[in-house]
Design a protein around this motif. Sequence first.
Motif: not given
Length: 440
Positions: A403-414
């Motif tokens: 509700t406050q900010s859009g979700p973020s996503v990232v691939f980890e090195p693993s």
Amino acid sequence: MKQKFYFVAALVLTVIVTSGFAAGPPGRVAPMSGPVSEFRAFAPIAFEKNEGQFQKGIRFVARSENYSIWLEDDGISIYTSQGRRRANAPSPDADLAKPFRIEFLRSVAPVRARWRGEKKLAARANYFFGGNRQNWHTNVPLFAGARWRDVTPGIDWIARSGSTGMEVDFDVGPGADLRGLRFRITGSGILELSDNGDLMVERGVATMRLLKPLIYQSVAGRRVPVEGGFVIDEDRAISFRVPHYDRSAALIIDPSVSLTYTTFLGGSGADSASGVGLDSMGNVYIAGTCVNSGFPESSGTEIGPGGGADFFVAELNPNLQDSASLTYLAFIGGSGTEAGGELAVNAEGEVAIVGTTSSSNYPVTDGSTLGSSANALALTLLNTGGASMVFSTLLAGNGLEGTQSGPSVVFEPSGYIAVATDTTSTNLPVTVGAYQTAFG
């Protein structure tokens, strides 16, 4: 690829990033909020064949920044992007909700249109809408243009992407009678010619302009200009005046379509590109949300007037030009509204897209549901090429997500996928050893 992800939630989560993007490690993402014209600057125009994802009677659909074109059995419909969006508003603007239609006039009974794609592209379109896999459509072919042969004897009608936008050309064969080429634009108000020969079709705040056609013949490999232009007949039919040309050779009449609005049309729900990523080969990936504009949904496809915004993903090859630069388009959503659309890309070109959804039938692979929640975090991983979902899941609680900010996503090195957003839910599942195990 480990099909697991981390979810990090807090009452308020703030992430600071820089704008723009540059070549670098795969998965580097920058936000790209703003009007969909920013996305259109990357994505070329292509003609998508109807293989069941659209209504019957529509053969091809092409989308531009301000409008979309439907090539139909009996003509062409041109919808304004604002009109398709505002048609879902409580009080839609009637001037924008209706299409401009180009219909040909014939002295004989009309024949069924025979649109055929031209210059098939390597790119494909993929649709993942709703929980019923039978309604998904993958590997839908795209073309650089389409042709209707003998729309009137000896004259072909061609729709394609041009340097100034969408073009609807007429290929007049040797000996064909140009007087048989007459059409009418229905749904129009004011119809007039501008001082420079453009055909102006005005209806309320929307104006469609068919630019003065470029008319030419090919002689010994050279393009020879021919004088001529539009004519508006007394019955409001439109024809072409080309007084002098070699009737033993082919003639090309090449007008372009331009569509503008005479007032500023703002409001929420505009298409937007939220994330940009690169893979190890330098291919560009763009993701975000798109509203209903330009999507003539079929009865089994949850897109169009029945739903809100949906996620989109596009892959582009920057080493190619125009329509050839598009590798694939993918659309993901359900009967509700998807928001956000941030992405991450790994070295193999798999794309993770994350956001929130209010769709009770959002496509998932693990049986997760929205339940009684008003919205849920949605995470979908597309395979290389975007033709299938590696996995897709929802995470919902007793409150609201993102509700406050859009979700973020990232691939980890693993290889794991990490997702972060804010939440007001007090009952989200937590793992042993988590930094914070209770809401508050």
